[in-house]
Enzyme design. Structure first.
Site, short mmCIF file in Angstrom:
data_model
loop_
_atom_site.label_atom_id
_atom_site.label_comp_id
_atom_site.label_asym_id
_atom_site.label_seq_id
_atom_site.Cartn_x
_atom_site.Cartn_y
_atom_site.Cartn_z
N SER A 166 0.84 -1.19 0.00
CA SER A 166 0.00 0.00 0.00
C SER A 166 0.88 1.25 0.00
O SER A 166 1.65 1.45 -0.94
CB SER A 166 -0.96 -0.05 1.19
OG SER A 166 -1.97 0.92 1.08
N ASP A 260 -10.15 -3.14 -6.05
CA ASP A 260 -9.37 -2.09 -5.40
C ASP A 260 -9.21 -0.96 -6.40
O ASP A 260 -8.77 -1.20 -7.54
CB ASP A 260 -8.01 -2.66 -4.99
CG ASP A 260 -7.09 -1.66 -4.29
OD1 ASP A 260 -7.38 -0.45 -4.32
OD2 ASP A 260 -6.07 -2.09 -3.73
N HIS A 290 -8.19 -4.51 -1.28
CA HIS A 290 -7.04 -3.87 -0.66
C HIS A 290 -6.87 -4.38 0.77
O HIS A 290 -7.84 -4.60 1.48
CB HIS A 290 -7.26 -2.35 -0.64
CG HIS A 290 -6.02 -1.57 -0.38
ND1 HIS A 290 -5.14 -1.23 -1.38
CD2 HIS A 290 -5.51 -1.04 0.76
CE1 HIS A 290 -4.15 -0.53 -0.86
NE2 HIS A 290 -4.34 -0.40 0.44
#
Length: 347
Positions: A166, A260, A290
Site C-alpha cells: 500500500s 481495489d 485492498h
C-alpha cells in the site's frame, strides 16, 4: 433471511463478487476500524489501527528472530526491525516499507508479515518505521525510506530486494526510482497494491471507487493529509507514475487486488517499465480487496496470493533472470488469459 437481504443490499455489487471468507474478514476489519473513523483525530485513528493489527497478529514462525535498532541520520533516528532465520545463511536482504496510508502503522503493525517473508525466503528482512503524516509531511516518509535503503546498502553486502504494501509500495517504488544508478541498487522490487499516483479516470478507479476497505475518497484523504503546502503531484517521490523516465529500474513485480481502485496503477506501472525496456510483471489477484495480506490466515485466496508474493521475492533475490517473460508481462491480468491463471513458479 432478513439479515441476508440486508447484507446483500449493504454489500452492493460486491455481495457475490467476494468469497464469504473474505466478507468475514472485511466485517471484522470494519468492526475495528469503520470507514467513518477517518474523520476522527489522528491519535485515535492510530490507537484503533494498532489494536486491530494486534488482534490480527499471528505470531512469528519458528526460527525467526527479530531485533530492533535505529538508523541515525543528521536530523533524527529511524526505528528499524531486523529479522533473521536461525541456522540459515541469508543470500539476500529485503527492505520492507509498511502500509497505513502514510498516517498509520509502525514496526508492530506488519511484524508477522515481515517475519513470514523472512521464513518463506530465508532472506534477512529490514522493516522501516518511517515518519508519519500529518505531523511529518512529504517528503519526510520518502526521506526516511531512502535513508534506510542507503543504510542497508552501506552495511550489508547482500543483494537488496525492495518490498512495500500500500503506502509502503509507493515508498518502495520511489526509492527504486531514486536509487536506480546507485552502485548497490536493488536487484528487484515487489509492490503490493501500491498507490502510485495514477490516472483516476482509469479502469479500476471508476469500477471500484466504492470498493470495500479502500474507496476513492479514502485515497484522496490520504493524499491530502500527507501533502506539503503547494505539493506538486508530478513529483515522482510523491507519485512514482508521474516520473518521465522508467528506464534502469530493477525487475519489478506488482501485485494488486481486483476489487481495489488502485489496481490500474499496477497495470500502468508495468506498462511504463516494459516500454522503457525493463522487466515488469503485474498480477491482479482475483476476488480480493485492498489489504488482503492481513486476511491470509482465514481467506484461501489471500493465502495463495501471499504464497505467490513470497515466491516473487525469493526469485528476485536469487537474481533469477527467467522470472519474467515478455508474454507474461504483456498478458498479466488481462481477461483473455495469462497471469491470472499462472503462478510465477511456472514461468
Amino acid at each position: 433471511m432478513a439479515g441476508d437481504a440486508a447484507d446483500q443490499t449493504r454489500r452492493g455489487k460486491y455481495a457475490d463478487r467476494l468469497d464469504p471468507e473474505l466478507w468475514a474478514y472485511i466485517d471484522k476489519v470494519n468492526s475495528w476500524y469503520p470507514p467513518e473513523i477517518v474523520a476522527a483525530p489522528i491519535a485515535e485513528q492510530r490507537a484503533v489501527y494498532n489494536r486491530m493489527c494486534a488482534a490480527f497478529h499471528h505470531g512469528r514462525p519458528a526460527g525467526v528472530s527479530a531485533g530492533d535498532g535505529l538508523v541515525v541520520t543528521q536530523a533524527h533516528a529511524i526505528p528499524v526491525r531486523h529479522y533473521r532465520m536461525a541456522n540459515r545463511i541469508a543470500t539476500a536482504i529485503v527492505v520492507y516499507y509498511h502500509g497505513g496510508g502514510f498516517v498509520l502503522g509502525d514496526l508492530n503493525s506488519h511484524d508477522d508479515i515481515c517475519a513470514e517473508i523472512c521464513a518463506g525466503t530465508g532472506f534477512e528482512v529490514i522493516s522501516a518505521d518511517n515518519r508519519l503524516a500529518p505531523e511529518h509531511l512529504h517528503p519526510a516518509a520518502f526521506d526516511d525510506a531512502l535513508a534506510v535503503f542507503e543504510w542497508v546498502a552501506a552495511t550489508s553486502a547482500l543483494p537488496i530486494v525492495l518490498c512495500g504494501e500500500s503506502a509502503g509500495g509507493t515508498l518502495a517504488a520511489a526509492v527504486a526510482q531514486a536509487t536506480r544508478h546507485h552502485e548497490r541498487h536493488a536487484v528487484g522490487q515487489v509492490l503490493i497494491y501500491p498507490g502510485l499516483g495514477g490516472d483516476e479516470s482509469g479502469r479500476s478507479y471508476i469500477e471500484h471507487a466504492e470498493a470495500p476497505l479502500l474507496t476513492l475518497a479514502d485515497i484522496e484523504f490520504y493524499r491530502r493529509v500527507r501533502s506539503a503546502p503547494g505539493q506538486v503531484l508530478d513529483d515522482p517521490t510523491f507519485s512514482p507514475l508521474r516520473d518521465r523516465d522508467f528506464s534502469g529500474l530493477p525487475p519489478t513485480v506488482i501485485v494488486t487486488a481486483e476489487c481495489d481502485p488502485l489496481s490500474s496503477d499496477g497495470e500502468a506501472y508495468r506498462n511504463r517499465i516494459l516500454a522503457a525496456g525493463g522487466q515488469a510483471w503485474w498480477r491482479e489477484e482475483k476476488r480480493l480487496v485492498h489489504s488482503f495480506l492481513r486476511a491470509r490466515m482465514t481467506v484461501p485466496r489471500a493465502a495463495e496470493a501471499f504464497a505467490r508474493i513470497i515466491s516473487d521475492i525469493a526469485r528476485l533475490g536469487a537474481g533469477d533472470g527467467a522470472l519474467i517473460s515478455p508474454l507474461v508481462g504483456e498478458m498479466a491480468g488481462r481477461p483473455e488469459g495469462g497471469a491470472k491463471d499462472r503462478d510465477l513458479s511456472d514461468s
